[in-house]
Design a protein around this motif. Structure first.
Motif, short mmCIF file in Angstrom:
data_model
loop_
_atom_site.label_atom_id
_atom_site.label_comp_id
_atom_site.label_asym_id
_atom_site.label_seq_id
_atom_site.Cartn_x
_atom_site.Cartn_y
_atom_site.Cartn_z
N GLN A 247 -20.67 87.57 -18.39
CA GLN A 247 -20.21 88.57 -17.44
C GLN A 247 -19.00 88.07 -16.66
OE1 GLN A 247 -23.53 89.34 -14.83
NE2 GLN A 247 -23.18 87.51 -13.62
N ASN A 248 -18.38 88.97 -15.91
CA ASN A 248 -17.28 88.59 -15.03
C ASN A 248 -17.80 87.78 -13.85
OD1 ASN A 248 -14.98 89.77 -16.30
ND2 ASN A 248 -15.65 91.80 -15.61
N THR A 249 -16.88 87.01 -13.26
CA THR A 249 -17.26 86.25 -12.06
C THR A 249 -16.87 86.99 -10.78
OG1 THR A 249 -15.18 85.02 -12.24
CG2 THR A 249 -17.16 84.03 -13.23
N ASN A 250 -15.71 87.69 -10.80
CA ASN A 250 -15.34 88.42 -9.58
C ASN A 250 -14.79 89.82 -9.85
OD1 ASN A 250 -12.69 87.85 -10.44
ND2 ASN A 250 -12.63 85.98 -9.21
N GLN A 613 -12.96 73.12 -48.52
CA GLN A 613 -12.32 73.34 -47.23
C GLN A 613 -13.42 73.35 -46.17
OE1 GLN A 613 -9.39 76.54 -47.00
NE2 GLN A 613 -8.82 76.28 -49.15
N PRO A 614 -13.10 72.98 -44.93
CA PRO A 614 -14.15 72.81 -43.90
C PRO A 614 -14.61 74.11 -43.25
CG PRO A 614 -12.03 72.21 -42.98
CD PRO A 614 -11.78 72.51 -44.44
N PHE A 615 -15.01 75.07 -44.09
CA PHE A 615 -15.50 76.34 -43.56
C PHE A 615 -16.77 76.11 -42.74
CE2 PHE A 615 -13.53 77.52 -47.72
CZ PHE A 615 -12.46 78.23 -47.20
N GLN A 616 -16.93 76.91 -41.69
CA GLN A 616 -18.15 76.84 -40.89
C GLN A 616 -18.29 78.11 -40.09
OE1 GLN A 616 -17.76 74.32 -37.18
NE2 GLN A 616 -16.13 73.36 -38.40
N TRP A 617 -19.46 78.26 -39.48
CA TRP A 617 -19.68 79.39 -38.58
C TRP A 617 -20.35 78.91 -37.31
CZ3 TRP A 617 -18.07 84.16 -37.77
CH2 TRP A 617 -18.70 84.91 -36.79
N ASP A 618 -19.86 79.42 -36.19
CA ASP A 618 -20.51 79.26 -34.90
C ASP A 618 -20.48 80.64 -34.25
OD1 ASP A 618 -20.43 78.82 -31.84
OD2 ASP A 618 -21.02 76.85 -32.58
N ASP A 619 -21.53 81.00 -33.54
CA ASP A 619 -21.57 82.35 -32.96
C ASP A 619 -20.42 82.64 -32.00
OD1 ASP A 619 -23.72 83.11 -34.43
OD2 ASP A 619 -25.19 82.99 -32.81
N ARG A 620 -19.78 81.62 -31.48
CA ARG A 620 -18.62 81.88 -30.63
C ARG A 620 -17.50 82.57 -31.42
NH1 ARG A 620 -14.96 76.57 -29.20
NH2 ARG A 620 -14.10 76.19 -31.28
N GLN A 639 -13.24 83.64 -19.79
CA GLN A 639 -13.08 83.23 -21.19
C GLN A 639 -14.22 83.79 -22.04
OE1 GLN A 639 -11.41 82.65 -23.86
NE2 GLN A 639 -10.37 80.88 -22.93
N ALA A 640 -13.97 83.90 -23.34
CA ALA A 640 -15.03 84.30 -24.28
C ALA A 640 -16.12 83.23 -24.30
CB ALA A 640 -14.44 84.49 -25.67
N PRO A 641 -17.34 83.59 -24.64
CA PRO A 641 -18.44 82.63 -24.61
C PRO A 641 -18.21 81.41 -25.51
CG PRO A 641 -19.28 84.87 -24.82
CD PRO A 641 -17.80 84.95 -24.98
#
Length: 643
Positions: A247-250, A613-620, A639-641
């Motif tokens: 969420q937003n901070t301000n 190739q160094p493919f990967q996944w992270d939920d970010r 910022q995005a999570p």
């Protein structure tokens, strides 16, 4: 598409005057220069300024595959040493301090917010300078076009970044940091975009004459609205976002407070999306004069270009005509009879996709050197395995194509290098993909056919000494953007030309509507719309009995993968369906053994290999990060999570 030339030409004239370099914290504040009063003296100036508001669409468009984030999916791969933006996205290398070497085509933040600044400067200038010869009707139409562009640029940002700052008015250079907007709730952004599209659609014409193709129409507005609401109803944004506490901070969104995403499922979002999708389709077919690209038009073009039917072993004449129909569909303009594209634009960068996908060493030039493409877009085995068979089934589900024999020779006389996996396939497979033993183009090699030789290092095969990094990675090539009459000449020239690459085309509207019906449990309407696309592609309808083989939603999702292949949809589809973690994780991308050695044997080449190739996944990776400088300079922006 004359407007494309006008946009690019006039933008060069007006942008130096109205350059929107802007503040680095939110690129929405165009500078007012000393010669500001000269920017809109008369109607011609005003139209030039308006065109400049369209200028970055070709760069920010999701279908621009050259290094863009949308090229990071399981559709195709680039050679390792290219290390393009799309690859770096798929390697999870983006960060708030990341600096792109591929700008401006790679990340949409700057071009979209720049153009929003340009749009609002246009409106301000139009009102202040009152250019000669501009009627009230002109003003009304131009303001509607700006509303459409405002909606489009916000949607492009929403796709990539999730909840975004809404910029719906002009910001002066004296704007303080405290007045800059933060991210608005995702649903609030959607409602804003939809409201702008609805308002614009009430004013804009349904179609454009050939001199103005590419400018906003009510048909485009309604089609884009259908996509916006489809995305908003999808799991990622309909109660399943993986970081619900973000969420937003301000900064607060009116009616939502600091919340950025909804945490509960709403069936009403699917109902709303279905209504919009049906309206868009009905309008496109009637007022928009759109229709699926047909065989009659294709055959007319083939006759005009004096092309024979493609050489595809063990197929009949009608099948080959259907293959040509699917090839021409992607490589012809509306002025040539193509009524499928609802909105598209032709740019040099998109045309370059063709040259980068074509295999190398198509022909030997007069000076003895090799001449051809650079094999930069190599379809993965996942692609080969998810286009349908001639029976309209996935290969793994078709008993006529047993999996244990996929990598054996099909035994075609003179074409023994064609493997069984590449036989008995649907027309789109042969129209849009190429492989060892395939006829890539009938006139490609200086007027003669090119039969691809992927194992021959002196033809299209792996040759690191001669081609360095420009080698096919998977054993497959992409020919979706290659015109059937494409020629590479021995003098080093070619006849490649830019044609309108579709941002939105009619087939998508059928699939959008099918997905909404399926999500609401409305089986038959979902099948009816799905089968409109399959019938045009030349494959059998999906019937109720076929749902024992695959669930309805899987049929629809796979049809989107095939029909909209390499058009920029897959990146967002996999994310909004929340299946990206399974599709894009490490170890999932595979190809044939195309780059292990030069001149491999048949058996050495035709085996399944992981792409190195160094493919990967992270939920970010559901979202793209905002740069650290933007966060630093805008105290409202979060910022995005996990970045």
């Amino acid at each position: 598409m004359k407007i494309v030339k006008n946009i690019l030409h006039l933008a060069k004239i007006i942008l130096p005057v109205c350059c929107f370099a802007a503040c680095d914290y939110l690129d929405v504040v165009p500078p007012e220069t000393a010669d500001f009063g000269d920017t809109m003296r008369d109607k011609d100036d005003a139209i030039g300024f308006l065109y400049s508001c369209y200028a970055s669409i070709g760069y920010s468009a999701a279908c621009n595959n050259l290094g863009a984030i949308e090229s990071s999916t399981d559709e195709y791969v680039n050679p390792l040493l290219w290390a393009r933006m799309g690859q770096q996205v798929s390697w999870n290398q983006l960060s708030p301090t990341y600096n792109s070497n591929w700008s401006p085509v790679s990340l949409p933040w700057n071009p979209c917010y720049n153009d929003l600044g340009q749009c609002h400067l246009f409106l301000k200038t139009l009102d202040e300078l009152n250019p000669k010869g501009v009627t009230m009707a002109d003003r009304e139409r131009w303001k509607a076009e700006i509303l459409f562009l405002q909606a489009y640029y916000h949607f492009r940002l929403l796709q990539a970044y999730g909840p975004i700052p809404i910029v719906d008015h002009y910001y002066s250079q004296t704007t303080s940091k405290s007045e800059l907007p933060g991210r608005s709730h995702f649903d609030y952004c959607v409602d804003k975009i939809v409201d702008w599209l609805d308002a614009a659609a009430k004013v804009l014409p349904a179609t454009m004459d050939t001199e103005n193709l590419g400018r906003a129409t009510s048909t485009i507005c309604k089609a884009l609205k259908s996509r916006v609401l489809l995305y908003a109803a999808s799991p990622l944004w309909n109660g399943s976002f993986p970081y619900p506490q973000w969420q937003n901070t301000n900064y607060e969104t009116p009616g939502y407070g600091k919340e950025l995403v909804s945490t509960s499922y709403s069936r009403e979002k699917w109902v709303r999306a279905k209504t919009a999708c049906q309206e868009a389709l009905d309008w496109a077919l009637s007022e928009g004069n759109r229709s699926l690209f047909d065989l009659k038009t294709s055959e007319s073009l083939r006759a005009m270009q004096q092309l024979n039917l493609p050489d595809i072993p063990n197929t009949d004449e009608e099948f080959k005509k259907k293959v040509m129909q699917m090839r021409y569909m992607m490589c012809t303009a509306e002025t040539e009879g193509n009524k499928e594209v609802i909105w598209g634009i032709a740019t040099a960068s998109l045309s370059t996709n063709t040259l980068e996908a074509v295999p190398h060493w198509v022909v030997t030039k007069n000076d003895g050197s090799a001449w051809g493409g650079v094999c930069a877009m190599s379809p993965l085995l996942y692609t080969a395995e998810h286009f349908y068979t001639v029976n309209g089934k996935l290969p793994v589900n078709d008993s006529q194509l047993p999996e244990e024999s996929w990598f054996e020779s099909a035994g075609y006389s003179g074409r023994e290098n064609i493997i069984r996996l590449n036989t008995k396939r649907e027309p789109r497979f042969y129209a849009w993909l190429s492989f060892d033993g395939d006829e890539f183009g009938q006139k490609l090699a200086d007027g003669s056919p090119l039969i691809v030789q992927m194992r021959n290092s002196l033809k299209q095969g792996y040759n690191p000494g001669k081609f360095n990094r420009d080698n096919c990675v998977t054993g497959y090539s992409l020919k979706k953007w290659a015109a059937p009459n494409l020629i590479f000449r021995k003098d080093g020239g070619h006849n490649n030309r830019p044609v309108p690459t579709p941002f939105i085309r009619l087939a998508e509207l059928y699939l959008n509507l099918a997905e909404c019906h399926a999500a609401l449990g409305e089986q038959q309407p979902a099948l009816d719309n799905l089968n409109e696309v399959r019938e045009r592609a030349g494959i059998a309808d999906v019937e109720a009995k076929d749902l024992n083989e695959m669930p309805l939603m899987d049929w629809i999702r796979n049809e989107r993968f095939v029909e909209l292949y390499a058009e920029g949809h897959r990146y967002y589809d996999a994310r909004r369906w929340m299946i990206a973690p399974q599709l894009f994780k490490a170890g999932t991308r595979e190809g044939l053994n195309a780059i292990e050695k030069e001149n491999p044997t048949f058996d050495e080449f035709n085996r399944r290999m992981k792409i190195d190739q160094p493919f990967q996944w992270d939920d970010r990776m559901y979202l793209i990060p905002v740069s650290a400088s933007e966060i630093y300079n805008n105290p409202q922006l979060v910022q995005a999570p996990k970045y």
